[in-house]
Design an enzyme around this catalytic site. Sequence first.
Site, PDB file in Angstrom:
ATOM      1  N   CYS A 133       0.810  -1.236   0.000  1.00 32.14           N
ATOM      2  CA  CYS A 133       0.000   0.000   0.000  1.00 32.14           C
ATOM      3  C   CYS A 133       0.839   1.278   0.000  1.00 32.14           C
ATOM      4  O   CYS A 133       0.530   2.233  -0.720  1.00 32.14           O
ATOM      5  CB  CYS A 133      -0.934  -0.012   1.203  1.00 32.14           C
ATOM      6  SG  CYS A 133      -0.185  -0.662   2.692  1.00 32.14           S
ATOM      7  N   HIS A 253      -2.596   5.557   5.903  1.00 36.84           N
ATOM      8  CA  HIS A 253      -1.144   5.679   5.982  1.00 36.84           C
ATOM      9  C   HIS A 253      -0.736   7.064   5.487  1.00 36.84           C
ATOM     10  O   HIS A 253      -1.401   7.660   4.646  1.00 36.84           O
ATOM     11  CB  HIS A 253      -0.466   4.673   5.048  1.00 36.84           C
ATOM     12  CG  HIS A 253      -0.723   3.237   5.383  1.00 36.84           C
ATOM     13  ND1 HIS A 253      -1.235   2.803   6.581  1.00 36.84           N
ATOM     14  CD2 HIS A 253      -0.501   2.118   4.650  1.00 36.84           C
ATOM     15  CE1 HIS A 253      -1.323   1.489   6.560  1.00 36.84           C
ATOM     16  NE2 HIS A 253      -0.901   1.046   5.402  1.00 36.84           N
TER      17      HIS A 253
HETATM   18  N1  LIG Z   1      -1.347  -4.525  -0.995  1.00 35.05           N
HETATM   19  C1  LIG Z   1      -1.759  -3.850   0.040  1.00 35.05           C
HETATM   20  O1  LIG Z   1      -1.914  -2.658  -0.032  1.00 35.05           O
HETATM   21  C2  LIG Z   1      -2.122  -4.578   1.316  1.00 35.05           C
HETATM   22  C3  LIG Z   1      -2.549  -3.859   2.423  1.00 35.05           C
HETATM   23  C4  LIG Z   1      -2.896  -4.554   3.567  1.00 35.05           C
HETATM   24  C5  LIG Z   1      -2.797  -5.944   3.575  1.00 35.05           C
HETATM   25  N2  LIG Z   1      -2.361  -6.601   2.475  1.00 35.05           N
HETATM   26  C6  LIG Z   1      -2.271  -8.060   2.446  1.00 35.05           C
HETATM   27  O2  LIG Z   1      -3.564  -8.578   2.367  1.00 35.05           O
HETATM   28  C7  LIG Z   1      -3.649  -9.805   3.096  1.00 35.05           C
HETATM   29  C8  LIG Z   1      -4.829  -9.759   4.074  1.00 35.05           C
HETATM   30  O3  LIG Z   1      -4.677  -8.694   4.958  1.00 35.05           O
HETATM   31  P1  LIG Z   1      -5.837  -8.257   5.949  1.00 35.05           P
HETATM   32  O4  LIG Z   1      -5.342  -7.016   6.581  1.00 35.05           O
HETATM   33  O5  LIG Z   1      -7.157  -8.232   5.277  1.00 35.05           O
HETATM   34  O6  LIG Z   1      -5.823  -9.476   7.031  1.00 35.05           O
HETATM   35  P2  LIG Z   1      -6.960  -9.917   8.043  1.00 35.05           P
HETATM   36  O7  LIG Z   1      -7.845  -8.790   8.423  1.00 35.05           O
HETATM   37  O8  LIG Z   1      -6.249 -10.646   9.122  1.00 35.05           O
HETATM   38  O9  LIG Z   1      -7.843 -10.965   7.188  1.00 35.05           O
HETATM   39  C9  LIG Z   1      -7.321 -12.190   6.740  1.00 35.05           C
HETATM   40  C10 LIG Z   1      -8.313 -12.852   5.795  1.00 35.05           C
HETATM   41  O10 LIG Z   1      -7.719 -14.029   5.245  1.00 35.05           O
HETATM   42  C11 LIG Z   1      -8.579 -15.152   5.503  1.00 35.05           C
HETATM   43  N3  LIG Z   1      -7.778 -16.343   5.695  1.00 35.05           N
HETATM   44  C12 LIG Z   1      -6.882 -16.610   6.650  1.00 35.05           C
HETATM   45  N4  LIG Z   1      -6.369 -17.851   6.501  1.00 35.05           N
HETATM   46  C13 LIG Z   1      -6.953 -18.375   5.406  1.00 35.05           C
HETATM   47  C14 LIG Z   1      -6.862 -19.630   4.727  1.00 35.05           C
HETATM   48  N5  LIG Z   1      -6.037 -20.590   5.141  1.00 35.05           N
HETATM   49  N6  LIG Z   1      -7.617 -19.815   3.629  1.00 35.05           N
HETATM   50  C15 LIG Z   1      -8.464 -18.866   3.182  1.00 35.05           C
HETATM   51  N7  LIG Z   1      -8.609 -17.658   3.789  1.00 35.05           N
HETATM   52  C16 LIG Z   1      -7.863 -17.417   4.880  1.00 35.05           C
HETATM   53  C17 LIG Z   1      -9.321 -14.760   6.763  1.00 35.05           C
HETATM   54  O11 LIG Z   1     -10.496 -15.550   6.871  1.00 35.05           O
HETATM   55  P3  LIG Z   1     -11.140 -15.945   8.305  1.00 35.05           P
HETATM   56  O12 LIG Z   1     -12.225 -14.928   8.567  1.00 35.05           O
HETATM   57  O13 LIG Z   1     -11.714 -17.291   8.059  1.00 35.05           O
HETATM   58  O14 LIG Z   1     -10.066 -15.927   9.324  1.00 35.05           O
HETATM   59  C18 LIG Z   1      -9.602 -13.287   6.452  1.00 35.05           C
HETATM   60  O15 LIG Z   1     -10.666 -13.182   5.530  1.00 35.05           O
HETATM   61  C19 LIG Z   1      -2.259  -9.972   3.729  1.00 35.05           C
HETATM   62  O16 LIG Z   1      -1.497 -10.808   2.891  1.00 35.05           O
HETATM   63  C20 LIG Z   1      -1.681  -8.601   3.720  1.00 35.05           C
HETATM   64  O17 LIG Z   1      -0.280  -8.607   3.659  1.00 35.05           O
HETATM   65  C21 LIG Z   1      -2.032  -5.951   1.350  1.00 35.05           C
END
Ligand SMILES: NC(=O)c1ccc[n+]([C@@H]2O[C@H](COP(=O)([O-])OP(=O)(O)OC[C@H]3O[C@@H](n4cnc5c(N)ncnc54)[C@H](OP(=O)(O)O)[C@@H]3O)[C@@H](O)[C@H]2O)c1
Length: 277
Positions: A133, A253
């Site tokens: 991000c 951010h």
């Molecule tokens: N590119 C960007 O700008 C950016 C910004 C922020 C985050 N990210 C990335 O996005 C990802 C998610 O971040 P977040 O902040 O949304 O995390 P989060 O709030 O912790 O949410 C995680 C999500 O992944 C699901 N999940 C976890 N384990 C799983 C599995 N084994 N199979 C399928 N689904 C699973 C969870 O489902 P449950 O509800 O079942 O637990 C939940 O929906 C991370 O990789 C992070 O690094 C990218």
Amino acid sequence: MVLETKGFHVAVVGATGAVGKRMLEMLEDSPFPVKKLSPLSSKRSAGKTVQFGDKEWTIEEAVPESFEGVDVALFSAGGSVSKQLAPEAVKRGAVVIDNTSAFRMDKDVPLVVPEVNEKELFNHHGIIANPNCSTIQMVVALEPIRKAFGLNRVLVSTYQAVSGAGISAMLELKNQTAAVLNGEKAEANILPVKGDAKHYQLAFNAIPQIDLFQPNDYTFEEMKMINETKKIMDDQDLKVSATCVRLPVEISHAETVYIEIDKDGVDASEIGESAAC
Ligand SMILES: NC(=O)c1ccc[n+]([C@@H]2O[C@H](COP(=O)([O-])OP(=O)(O)OC[C@H]3O[C@@H](n4cnc5c(N)ncnc54)[C@H](OP(=O)(O)O)[C@@H]3O)[C@@H](O)[C@H]2O)c1
């Protein structure tokens, strides 16, 4: 992908997470035609429902078969889930847009910010990565300056909200803040890095660590900014350094960016004008 359909079958992997929920909101607000939605998560959230459009959709556990008939799969459930399931989605004919760091530095995967390198979208082999991000917002601002004056050095400092660490980290900040205000001990179990041995209180604090420290003493978040910027701007000679700090802020951010340009004799107002374009 069948382009003549009146809409696409879209899967969102991580639909219950901080990013996935926002993806669904943005998709709902966009003109992108969604014919069918597959909200996917881990086993933990399977069976819950999510409102999208005028329908309630049931969340399912993400497994390889979830991608049968899917046109576009948006992945945001962590790098290991992407590594395991994105190839399965591609095998079944979907185009994957991956929001995690799993494939960003893969030379066969385009890393795209449309305002900078949209043409790379046409070079994909099933997976398109989107960057970190803090990198996205920086390169969008830098690209017009680079086009006008050339770019030689970038020193960025970020001030990042806890939303970037996911829903559990946002909850930890709220609980810590309440505890401190009530004169109680603040528990730290997640930040700065979930699963790491040491945790620090973020409430009423600033933590100059986002993700794990690397052998070169930069953190992984800082190295992501350095490497991803060079890849998106297609310039391995660009000098980039980053310092990433987590602040006790829920969402949004911020960053300051110092740059050195190639062209001599340019004043700040000219740079401002080019950046505003
Ligand atoms: N590119 C960007 O700008 C950016 C910004 C922020 C985050 N990210 C990335 O996005 C990802 C998610 O971040 P977040 O902040 O949304 O995390 P989060 O709030 O912790 O949410 C995680 C999500 O992944 C699901 N999940 C976890 N384990 C799983 C599995 N084994 N199979 C399928 N689904 C699973 C969870 O489902 P449950 O509800 O079942 O637990 C939940 O929906 C991370 O990789 C992070 O690094 C990218």
